[in-house]
Motif scaffolding. Structure first.
Motif, mmCIF file in Angstrom:
data_model
loop_
_atom_site.group_PDB
_atom_site.id
_atom_site.type_symbol
_atom_site.label_atom_id
_atom_site.label_comp_id
_atom_site.label_asym_id
_atom_site.label_seq_id
_atom_site.Cartn_x
_atom_site.Cartn_y
_atom_site.Cartn_z
ATOM 1 N N ASP A 130 -66.148 5.288 -28.986
ATOM 2 C CA ASP A 130 -66.845 5.114 -30.253
ATOM 3 C C ASP A 130 -67.425 6.463 -30.678
ATOM 4 O OD1 ASP A 130 -69.048 5.391 -28.582
ATOM 5 O OD2 ASP A 130 -69.661 3.304 -28.728
ATOM 6 N N ARG A 131 -68.036 6.492 -31.833
ATOM 7 C CA ARG A 131 -68.484 7.772 -32.399
ATOM 8 C C ARG A 131 -69.539 8.431 -31.519
ATOM 9 N NH1 ARG A 131 -69.829 7.583 -38.625
ATOM 10 N NH2 ARG A 131 -67.635 7.029 -38.544
ATOM 11 N N SER A 132 -70.459 7.650 -30.969
ATOM 12 C CA SER A 132 -71.572 8.219 -30.202
ATOM 13 C C SER A 132 -71.130 8.847 -28.889
ATOM 14 C CB SER A 132 -72.622 7.137 -29.918
ATOM 15 O OG SER A 132 -73.142 6.608 -31.118
ATOM 16 N N ARG A 133 -69.957 8.466 -28.403
ATOM 17 C CA ARG A 133 -69.560 8.898 -27.066
ATOM 18 C C ARG A 133 -68.346 9.821 -27.044
ATOM 19 N NH1 ARG A 133 -71.933 4.356 -27.762
ATOM 20 N NH2 ARG A 133 -73.731 3.898 -26.452
ATOM 21 N N ARG A 134 -67.945 10.291 -28.204
ATOM 22 C CA ARG A 134 -66.807 11.206 -28.262
ATOM 23 C C ARG A 134 -67.062 12.464 -27.440
ATOM 24 N NH1 ARG A 134 -62.424 12.450 -31.749
ATOM 25 N NH2 ARG A 134 -61.850 14.657 -31.591
ATOM 26 N N ALA A 135 -68.268 13.020 -27.560
ATOM 27 C CA ALA A 135 -68.582 14.269 -26.866
ATOM 28 C C ALA A 135 -68.621 14.094 -25.350
ATOM 29 C CB ALA A 135 -69.911 14.831 -27.368
ATOM 30 N N MET A 136 -68.749 12.867 -24.883
ATOM 31 C CA MET A 136 -68.812 12.611 -23.443
ATOM 32 C C MET A 136 -67.428 12.570 -22.801
ATOM 33 S SD MET A 136 -71.650 9.558 -23.478
ATOM 34 C CE MET A 136 -71.483 9.337 -21.707
ATOM 35 N N CYS A 137 -66.397 12.408 -23.598
ATOM 36 C CA CYS A 137 -65.046 12.226 -23.055
ATOM 37 C C CYS A 137 -64.579 13.489 -22.335
ATOM 38 C CB CYS A 137 -64.072 11.884 -24.165
ATOM 39 S SG CYS A 137 -64.401 10.308 -24.989
ATOM 40 N N PRO A 138 -64.168 13.369 -21.090
ATOM 41 C CA PRO A 138 -63.656 14.537 -20.363
ATOM 42 C C PRO A 138 -62.365 15.060 -20.974
ATOM 43 C CG PRO A 138 -64.308 12.784 -18.852
ATOM 44 C CD PRO A 138 -64.311 12.195 -20.223
ATOM 45 N N ASP A 139 -62.087 16.322 -20.691
ATOM 46 C CA ASP A 139 -60.861 16.941 -21.179
ATOM 47 C C ASP A 139 -59.645 16.316 -20.494
ATOM 48 O OD1 ASP A 139 -62.369 18.655 -22.731
ATOM 49 O OD2 ASP A 139 -62.450 20.219 -21.180
ATOM 50 N N GLY A 140 -58.532 16.326 -21.202
ATOM 51 C CA GLY A 140 -57.273 15.868 -20.625
ATOM 52 C C GLY A 140 -56.652 14.726 -21.402
ATOM 53 N N PRO A 141 -57.215 13.524 -21.318
ATOM 54 C CA PRO A 141 -56.606 12.391 -22.011
ATOM 55 C C PRO A 141 -56.689 12.529 -23.531
ATOM 56 C CG PRO A 141 -58.131 11.663 -20.292
ATOM 57 C CD PRO A 141 -58.361 13.117 -20.485
ATOM 58 N N ALA A 142 -55.751 11.907 -24.229
ATOM 59 C CA ALA A 142 -55.816 11.830 -25.687
ATOM 60 C C ALA A 142 -57.011 10.968 -26.080
ATOM 61 C CB ALA A 142 -54.527 11.220 -26.222
ATOM 62 N N LEU A 143 -57.630 11.291 -27.211
ATOM 63 C CA LEU A 143 -58.805 10.557 -27.670
ATOM 64 C C LEU A 143 -58.424 9.650 -28.832
ATOM 65 C CD1 LEU A 143 -61.583 13.310 -27.517
ATOM 66 C CD2 LEU A 143 -60.779 11.740 -25.732
ATOM 67 N N LEU A 144 -58.792 8.376 -28.711
ATOM 68 C CA LEU A 144 -58.487 7.359 -29.718
ATOM 69 C C LEU A 144 -59.805 6.812 -30.250
ATOM 70 C CD1 LEU A 144 -55.682 5.541 -27.684
ATOM 71 C CD2 LEU A 144 -55.409 7.353 -29.379
ATOM 72 N N ASP A 145 -60.075 7.032 -31.525
ATOM 73 C CA ASP A 145 -61.394 6.799 -32.121
ATOM 74 C C ASP A 145 -61.552 5.350 -32.585
ATOM 75 O OD1 ASP A 145 -63.818 6.946 -33.474
ATOM 76 O OD2 ASP A 145 -63.413 8.946 -34.251
ATOM 77 N N LEU A 146 -62.533 4.660 -31.996
ATOM 78 C CA LEU A 146 -62.860 3.296 -32.402
ATOM 79 C C LEU A 146 -63.934 3.261 -33.481
ATOM 80 C CD1 LEU A 146 -63.107 1.599 -28.879
ATOM 81 C CD2 LEU A 146 -61.222 1.373 -30.499
ATOM 82 N N GLY A 147 -64.678 4.358 -33.623
ATOM 83 C CA GLY A 147 -65.848 4.362 -34.484
ATOM 84 C C GLY A 147 -65.584 4.789 -35.912
ATOM 85 N N ASP A 148 -64.511 5.523 -36.136
ATOM 86 C CA ASP A 148 -64.158 5.968 -37.477
ATOM 87 C C ASP A 148 -63.155 4.975 -38.080
ATOM 88 O OD1 ASP A 148 -62.028 7.641 -39.213
ATOM 89 O OD2 ASP A 148 -64.032 8.525 -39.429
ATOM 90 N N HIS A 149 -63.495 4.403 -39.228
ATOM 91 C CA HIS A 149 -62.676 3.333 -39.795
ATOM 92 C C HIS A 149 -61.242 3.794 -40.052
ATOM 93 C CE1 HIS A 149 -61.524 -0.141 -42.172
ATOM 94 N NE2 HIS A 149 -61.096 0.678 -43.122
ATOM 95 N N ASP A 150 -61.087 4.962 -40.662
ATOM 96 C CA ASP A 150 -59.741 5.444 -40.982
ATOM 97 C C ASP A 150 -58.937 5.741 -39.720
ATOM 98 O OD1 ASP A 150 -60.280 5.207 -43.670
ATOM 99 O OD2 ASP A 150 -60.886 7.309 -43.897
ATOM 100 N N ALA A 151 -59.591 6.384 -38.747
ATOM 101 C CA ALA A 151 -58.896 6.715 -37.497
ATOM 102 C C ALA A 151 -58.477 5.445 -36.757
ATOM 103 C CB ALA A 151 -59.785 7.584 -36.622
ATOM 104 N N TYR A 152 -59.384 4.461 -36.721
ATOM 105 C CA TYR A 152 -59.061 3.213 -36.027
ATOM 106 C C TYR A 152 -57.944 2.475 -36.754
ATOM 107 C CZ TYR A 152 -59.556 -1.491 -34.108
ATOM 108 O OH TYR A 152 -59.306 -2.715 -33.521
ATOM 109 N N SER A 153 -58.016 2.422 -38.082
ATOM 110 C CA SER A 153 -56.981 1.724 -38.855
ATOM 111 C C SER A 153 -55.606 2.332 -38.621
ATOM 112 C CB SER A 153 -57.326 1.767 -40.349
ATOM 113 O OG SER A 153 -58.536 1.063 -40.595
ATOM 114 N N SER A 154 -55.575 3.652 -38.426
ATOM 115 C CA SER A 154 -54.288 4.317 -38.206
ATOM 116 C C SER A 154 -53.669 3.951 -36.858
ATOM 117 C CB SER A 154 -54.453 5.833 -38.302
ATOM 118 O OG SER A 154 -55.172 6.340 -37.178
ATOM 119 N N LEU A 155 -54.495 3.442 -35.939
ATOM 120 C CA LEU A 155 -53.984 3.020 -34.631
ATOM 121 C C LEU A 155 -53.269 1.673 -34.711
ATOM 122 C CD1 LEU A 155 -57.103 3.793 -32.388
ATOM 123 C CD2 LEU A 155 -54.891 4.944 -32.245
#
Length: 500
Positions: free
Chosen positions: A110-135
């Motif tokens: 989600d938006r609040s925890r993006r900065a916590m995500c460790p490097d390496g895996p692809a990031l898939l955004d649940l908190g941004d409406h447009d980004a989530y809709s594109s998934l």
């Protein structure tokens, strides 16, 4: 053939029924029907496959509780991938360890925890409406049919004694637990659950899936707040509470500030994942007078409770976890007393092992039995009682002491709302109890009062040698008392005060 855990509900049973209620600001709640949830889970599964992810890939979830998070959790499994919800309350090094250990290829956040995500895996955004809709890729989807004991998810243990261990859980084990629960509790489609525990904890995952399996409704809170939890019960006429005891202890403490909230809709209160005291049962019963209060027991490794009602219809004592169910084996071992010892369990609910830890797996999985590490007592009617973790037990001058037993005693003292007991070193006794206590409003109790009361009403060797009064018990990521933090705090206070 095992059923897919991501498809643990039948949306055609009542398509327009509300399955999710998200209070948000309580002014404009968001409602989701079973049809909408089902379509979105399928769309997310299709979206993952369209992006090139494949069966068996480990996909992380680092998010508060939301509909999008739930769709990610169920959609991952529908696509034949492995869901890995993990705690956002851990430090960065531990988060990085989980990502590496699980071989995570992507993280839903989600938006609040993006900065916590460790490097390496692809990031898939649940908190941004447009980004989530594109998934999302809406359209027909055939849920993957899992093989026997194929992995559905990995839940990481809290890691209080070291780095978290990844518990490997299959579709088959968890689906068996859902079907067993339906047999035990019958039709619960008219119930309305509330879930505020984090999805990375077994308490929340099994509560959500049990409600979905029953075609019930869920009030979903992003995180736990005692005030919001209480307001949601009143506003949405919740019938079933499933929680960690500490959460309801905090609700009980807020009782005087809650005003005229109506809790008469609550018919079932199930508490688990931590020891339960009679004092807390009495407090919760006073708040929810029409509710049946049940002490539940379960572990991440062995699934929901292997206990149930007594075969002869004998009422279950309030703080008992129940009577061993006929479809789940329970034995007490590692003790000279046949009615007390370490609980071993055997059932189809058992984990497949710990991820990348064959030695640790061998320590707890023995000839088809799981060694829980929990000390249980059995009474004359065959009911079991949780005393505490074998690892939590400490020695006071040659006597074994369990923190939960001291907590139960302290909480019977007038004026005490809640207690948490941890050991601190002592030059003569090896270890001694240190009690952190939350008082009821207006209570006037001293450290000497607590010591005198516990000596008079329990074994003298188990009385707290130190007492600290605090505003509230700090919680770990699973909403249990943060004993690691309290041990460090107790050690510092005891060192400053000198041994007693």
């Amino acid at each position: 053939m095992p059923k897919n855990l991501g498809k643990c509900f039948d949306a055609t049973r009542d398509p327009e029924k509300i399955v999710l209620i998200e209070p948000r600001d309580f002014i404009a709640p968001r409602f989701t029907t079973y049809t909408e949830l089902d379509r979105e889970c399928d769309a997310l599964a299709r979206g993952l496959l369209a992006r090139g992810y494949k069966r068996g890939d480990r996909i992380g979830i680092l998010s508060a509780n939301t509909r999008e998070m739930l769709c990610a959790y169920l959609g991952i499994m529908r696509a034949g991938m492995v869901a890995v919800p993990f705690s956002y309350k851990l430090n960065r090094d531990t988060l990085a360890h989980i990502v590496a250990d699980s071989e995570m290829v992507a993280i839903f956040h989600d938006r609040s925890r993006r900065a916590m995500c460790p490097d390496g895996p692809a990031l898939l955004d649940l908190g941004d409406h447009d980004a989530y809709s594109s998934l999302l890729d809406f359209g027909p989807f055939e849920t993957v049919e899992p093989a026997a004991r194929e992995l559905a998810m990995i839940l990481y243990t809290s890691g209080s004694t070291g780095r978290p261990k990844g518990v490997l859980l299959s579709h088959e084990s968890q689906y068996w637990a859902l079907e067993r629960g339906a047999r035990l509790y019958g039709d619960r489609s008219d119930h309305r659950y509330i879930v505020a525990a984090p999805i990375f904890h077994m308490n929340a995952t099994i509560s959500i899936k049990s409600a979905l399996f029953a075609n019930a409704s869920i009030v979903l809170l992003p995180t736990f707040s005692a005030v919001d939890y209480a307001k949601a019960i009143d506003r949405f006429k919740v019938t079933s509470l499933t929680s960690v005891p500490t959460m309801l202890a905090m609700v009980a403490r807020e009782r005087d500030t809650l005003g005229n909230l109506d809790f008469t809709s609550v018919s079932d209160v199930m508490m688990g994942s931590a020891p339960l005291t009679q004092a807390l049962v009495d407090k919760i019963q006073s708040i929810f007078p029409a509710a049946r209060i049940t002490n539940s027991y379960g572990t991440t490794e062995a699934g929901p409770s292997p206990f149930g009602p007594h075969p002869d219809g004998i009422p279950r004592p309030a703080v008992s976890v129940g009577y061993p169910a006929p479809d789940a084996g329970c034995e007490l071992r590692e003790s000279d007393d046949p009615n007390q010892g370490v609980l071993y369990m055997r059932s189809p609910m058992l984990m497949e092992g710990y991820n990348n830890l064959p030695e640790k797996t061998a320590e707890v999985m023995r000839d088809g039995w799981y060694r829980s590490g929990d000390i249980m007592r059995r009474d004359e009617n065959g009911f079991f009682y949780f005393l505490g973790r074998a690892d939590d037990m400490f020695n006071v001058g040659g006597e074994n002491v369990w923190p939960g037993e001291v907590e139960k005693l302290v909480e019977t003292m007038p004026g005490v709302h809640q207690a948490c007991v941890v050991p601190v070193p002592h030059e003569l006794k090896d270890m001694v109890p240190f009690a952190f206590i939350v008082l009821k409003p207006g209570a006037d109790i001293t450290e000497t009062d607590v010591k005198d009361y516990t000596i008079a009403n329990g074994p003298a060797y188990a009385h707290p040698r130190h007492v600290a009064f605090i505003e509230e018990i700090p919680l770990a990521g699973t909403n249990k008392p943060d004993r690691t933090l309290l041990k460090a705090r107790a050690r510092q206070i005891a060192d400053n005060a000198g041994n007693v």
